[in-house]
Design a protein around this motif. Structure first.
Motif, mmCIF file in Angstrom:
data_model
loop_
_atom_site.group_PDB
_atom_site.id
_atom_site.type_symbol
_atom_site.label_atom_id
_atom_site.label_comp_id
_atom_site.label_asym_id
_atom_site.label_seq_id
_atom_site.Cartn_x
_atom_site.Cartn_y
_atom_site.Cartn_z
ATOM 1 N N GLN A 18 0.828 -1.206 0.000
ATOM 2 C CA GLN A 18 0.000 0.000 0.000
ATOM 3 C C GLN A 18 0.864 1.257 0.000
ATOM 4 O OE1 GLN A 18 -3.278 0.385 -0.280
ATOM 5 N NE2 GLN A 18 -3.748 -1.803 -0.371
ATOM 6 N N LEU A 19 1.928 1.270 0.797
ATOM 7 C CA LEU A 19 2.808 2.434 0.830
ATOM 8 C C LEU A 19 3.536 2.599 -0.506
ATOM 9 C CD1 LEU A 19 4.355 2.130 4.412
ATOM 10 C CD2 LEU A 19 2.582 3.716 3.638
ATOM 11 N N THR A 20 3.940 1.485 -1.106
ATOM 12 C CA THR A 20 4.602 1.553 -2.409
ATOM 13 C C THR A 20 3.645 2.079 -3.472
ATOM 14 O OG1 THR A 20 6.033 -0.305 -1.799
ATOM 15 C CG2 THR A 20 5.861 0.218 -4.140
ATOM 16 N N ALA A 21 2.399 1.614 -3.440
ATOM 17 C CA ALA A 21 1.401 2.083 -4.405
ATOM 18 C C ALA A 21 1.135 3.573 -4.255
ATOM 19 C CB ALA A 21 0.110 1.294 -4.233
ATOM 20 N N ALA A 22 1.335 4.095 -3.045
ATOM 21 C CA ALA A 22 1.137 5.525 -2.795
ATOM 22 C C ALA A 22 2.342 6.354 -3.235
ATOM 23 C CB ALA A 22 0.844 5.758 -1.325
ATOM 24 N N GLY A 23 3.378 5.701 -3.753
ATOM 25 C CA GLY A 23 4.527 6.424 -4.285
ATOM 26 C C GLY A 23 5.753 6.460 -3.407
ATOM 27 N N HIS A 24 5.731 5.795 -2.276
ATOM 28 C CA HIS A 24 6.886 5.802 -1.373
ATOM 29 C C HIS A 24 7.914 4.759 -1.823
ATOM 30 C CE1 HIS A 24 4.794 8.509 1.306
ATOM 31 N NE2 HIS A 24 3.754 7.691 1.332
ATOM 32 N N ARG A 25 9.188 5.135 -1.800
ATOM 33 C CA ARG A 25 10.250 4.240 -2.240
ATOM 34 C C ARG A 25 11.315 4.020 -1.172
ATOM 35 N NH1 ARG A 25 6.887 3.232 -4.944
ATOM 36 N NH2 ARG A 25 6.692 3.102 -7.214
ATOM 37 N N ARG A 26 11.347 4.839 -0.169
ATOM 38 C CA ARG A 26 12.313 4.677 0.927
ATOM 39 C C ARG A 26 11.507 4.493 2.220
ATOM 40 N NH1 ARG A 26 17.598 5.856 -0.033
ATOM 41 N NH2 ARG A 26 18.084 6.607 -2.134
ATOM 42 N N ILE A 27 11.152 3.252 2.478
ATOM 43 C CA ILE A 27 10.277 2.911 3.600
ATOM 44 C C ILE A 27 11.103 2.261 4.707
ATOM 45 C CG2 ILE A 27 8.194 1.670 4.311
ATOM 46 C CD1 ILE A 27 7.472 1.542 1.291
ATOM 47 N N GLY A 28 10.965 2.751 5.930
ATOM 48 C CA GLY A 28 11.726 2.210 7.048
ATOM 49 C C GLY A 28 10.826 1.626 8.128
ATOM 50 N N LEU A 29 11.187 0.467 8.642
ATOM 51 C CA LEU A 29 10.448 -0.194 9.720
ATOM 52 C C LEU A 29 11.178 -0.004 11.042
ATOM 53 C CD1 LEU A 29 8.334 -2.303 10.859
ATOM 54 C CD2 LEU A 29 10.021 -4.063 10.247
ATOM 55 N N VAL A 30 10.440 0.422 12.067
ATOM 56 C CA VAL A 30 10.976 0.522 13.430
ATOM 57 C C VAL A 30 10.234 -0.493 14.290
ATOM 58 C CG1 VAL A 30 11.488 2.040 15.369
ATOM 59 C CG2 VAL A 30 11.298 2.992 13.071
ATOM 60 N N VAL A 31 10.964 -1.419 14.902
ATOM 61 C CA VAL A 31 10.313 -2.469 15.679
ATOM 62 C C VAL A 31 11.163 -2.827 16.886
ATOM 63 C CG1 VAL A 31 11.388 -4.308 14.313
ATOM 64 C CG2 VAL A 31 9.244 -4.770 15.520
ATOM 65 N N ARG A 32 10.510 -3.152 17.988
ATOM 66 C CA ARG A 32 11.237 -3.630 19.168
ATOM 67 C C ARG A 32 11.668 -5.079 18.940
ATOM 68 N NH1 ARG A 32 6.907 -3.268 23.431
ATOM 69 N NH2 ARG A 32 5.709 -3.803 21.560
ATOM 70 N N GLU A 33 12.880 -5.384 19.342
ATOM 71 C CA GLU A 33 13.422 -6.725 19.114
ATOM 72 C C GLU A 33 12.543 -7.795 19.767
ATOM 73 O OE1 GLU A 33 17.539 -9.296 19.850
ATOM 74 O OE2 GLU A 33 17.298 -7.296 20.710
ATOM 75 N N ALA A 34 12.101 -7.545 20.991
ATOM 76 C CA ALA A 34 11.301 -8.545 21.706
ATOM 77 C C ALA A 34 9.983 -8.809 20.986
ATOM 78 C CB ALA A 34 11.030 -8.079 23.138
ATOM 79 N N GLN A 35 9.344 -7.758 20.468
ATOM 80 C CA GLN A 35 8.068 -7.932 19.785
ATOM 81 C C GLN A 35 8.243 -8.650 18.451
ATOM 82 O OE1 GLN A 35 5.184 -7.715 20.808
ATOM 83 N NE2 GLN A 35 3.907 -7.745 18.967
#
Length: 376
Positions: free
Chosen positions: A214-231
C-alpha cells in the motif's frame, strides 16, 4: 428420524441427519433441496461459517457473508422450516446445558485491556453466546500464573470444559497453571510461551506485506520499519521478514529495519536522515505517536507514519493509516474452533499444535469501524 436409545441428539448430529434426508430422499414433486453442507463445499468453508453467514452473524466478515449469501442464492438454497425449528429448539436446550462451559483467561487486570484485547474478548463472548455456550472472563495475576493454584477447582466447579487463552499483559509460561489434560484449549496470543496450544493469530507476514504494498502504491520508495526486538521475536520475526523481502524484491530501496530494545530510541532520527526515508512503519498507534514526537524534534515531521497494528480510539475511529488486524474475528474464530474441540472431547496439550491466521485489512484515515471498506 430414528436414533439409538440413550444417544443424545446434538445440534450437529441433527443437522447431519437432516442434510442426508434432504439430499437422498427428495419428495416426488420437488427437486432435491440444497443444503448448508453443499454450500460449504462449494464455498470451501465450514458449514458453521455458512450457517453464521446466512444469519448475518457479525463474527463473519461482511465480504465473506456477502459471497456466501450470493452463492446460496445462485445454488437455489432455501431454508427448511422443519430443520430451522429443530435447530432453534436444540440451541435453546443447549444454552441451559452448556451454560458457563467456556472461559477466557487473561493477566490484564479488570478494565485495563488494551484495544486489541478488548475486541478479541468481545468477538469471543458474542460467538460463544450465539453457539449456546456461556462465557466467563477470568482475570489472573502473574503470581497465580507462576504456579499451580486453586484455579483448577474453580473452573471445574463452574463446569468449564473449554479454556480460551486471551492476550496477556506480558509473555508467560503457563505450564503449571492448570491440569491442561482436563480442558479443551485454544490460544489467541503468542504470549503463552509454554505449553504450545492450537491458536488463532493475526497473519503478521501477510499484514506487513500488505502494508508495504500500500505504501509503495502511494509512491513511497524509501520505507523504514521501526520495531522492538522482543516484539519482532514474539511474532516469529514476521515483521522484519516481510519488510526485508519487500525492500529487496518489491521495487523499493533496500532500507535496513531499525530493531531496538525500546522506544523512543536515540538512533531513530539519525537513521531517518541517513536513509532519507519518505515513509516510516511503526508497530502500533502508541509507537507511532512516540515516533511523531521524535520527528518533530528533529524537524522531520513531514514523514508519514503507518502502523502494523492500527487500533481504533474509544469511539471506533482510526487516526493513523495501517493494517487493522480484526481482533473481533480472531476472538470469534477461536471460540468457534474451541467449541468444536469441546464437542469432540479434544483436550490437553496437542502433539502437533495448529495455527489459524486471520488476514488483516488496510485502512487509511479517517475511517471508523462502521464505515471501514476492506483492501486485501
Amino acid at each position: 428420524m430414528e436414533r439409538a436409545q440413550g444417544s443424545p441428539l446434538t445440534a450437529t448430529k441433527a443437522f447431519e441427519l437432516y442434510s442426508i434426508t434432504i439430499v437422498s430422499a427428495p419428495t416426488p414433486d420437488s427437486a432435491p433441496r440444497v443444503t448448508i453442507r453443499q454450500i460449504a463445499l462449494a464455498a470451501k468453508v465450514s458449514p458453521m461459517t455458512v450457517s453464521l453467514s446466512l444469519r448475518n452473524h457479525p463474527s463473519i466478515s461482511a465480504k465473506t457473508r456477502d459471497r456466501i449469501q450470493k452463492l446460496a442464492t445462485k445454488l437455489g438454497y432455501a431454508p427448511d422450516p422443519v430443520v430451522a425449528k429443530l435447530m432453534q429448539h436444540l440451541r435453546t436446550q443447549r444454552v441451559s446445558r452448556l451454560q458457563a462451559s467456556l472461559c477466557g483467561l487473561t493477566t490484564f487486570p479488570k478494565g485495563s485491556h488494551d484495544a486489541f484485547a478488548s475486541r478479541v474478548i468481545a468477538g469471543a463472548m458474542e460467538t460463544a453466546r450465539s453457539l449456546g455456550y456461556g462465557f466467563d472472563l477470568v482475570h489472573i495475576d502473574e503470581t497465580e500464573a507462576a504456579a499451580a493454584t486453586r484455579l483448577q477447582r474453580r473452573l471445574r466447579n463452574r463446569g468449564v470444559e473449554g479454556v480460551l487463552l486471551l492476550p496477556l499483559a506480558s509473555p508467560l509460561k503457563l505450564t503449571e497453571l492448570l491440569r491442561w489434560a482436563d480442558f479443551s484449549v485454544m490460544a489467541t496470543t503468542l504470549s503463552v510461551l509454554e505449553p504450545h496450544f492450537h491458536c488463532v493469530l493475526p497473519g503478521h507476514f501477510h499484514n506487513t506485506m500488505l502494508l508495504c504494498r500500500q505504501l509503495t502504491a502511494a509512491g513511497h520508495r524509501r520505507i523504514g520499519l521501526v520495531v522492538r526486538e522482543a516484539q519482532d521475536r514474539r511474532v516469529g520475526n514476521n515483521f522484519t521478514a516481510a519488510f526485508c523481502w519487500h525492500n529487496t524484491f518489491g521495487g523499493t530501496v533496500g532500507v535496513p529495519p531499525l530493531v531496538v530494545d525500546r522506544l523512543p530510541h536515540t538512533s531513530f532520527a539519525g537513521w531517518v536522515k541517513t536513509h532519507r526515508l519518505d515513509a516510516i512503519v511503526a508497530e502500533t498507534e502508541e509507537h507511532a505517536a512516540l515516533l511523531k514526537t521524535e520527528l518533530r524534534k528533529a524537524r522531520l515531521a513531514d514523514r508519514p507514519i503507518a502502523t502494523c497494528s492500527s487500533r481504533p480510539d474509544p469511539v471506533g475511529r482510526f487516526n493513523t493509516p495501517g493494517v487493522y488486524e480484526d481482533p473481533v474475528q480472531i476472538g470469534a474464530s477461536a471460540v468457534e474452533l474451541l467449541a468444536r474441540m469441546v464437542m469432540s472431547s479434544e483436550k490437553g496439550v496437542p502433539e502437533h499444535p495448529r495455527t489459524t491466521l486471520i488476514e488483516g485489512t488496510w485502512i487509511d484515515r479517517p475511517k471508523t469501524l462502521g464505515t471501514l471498506r476492506l483492501a486485501r
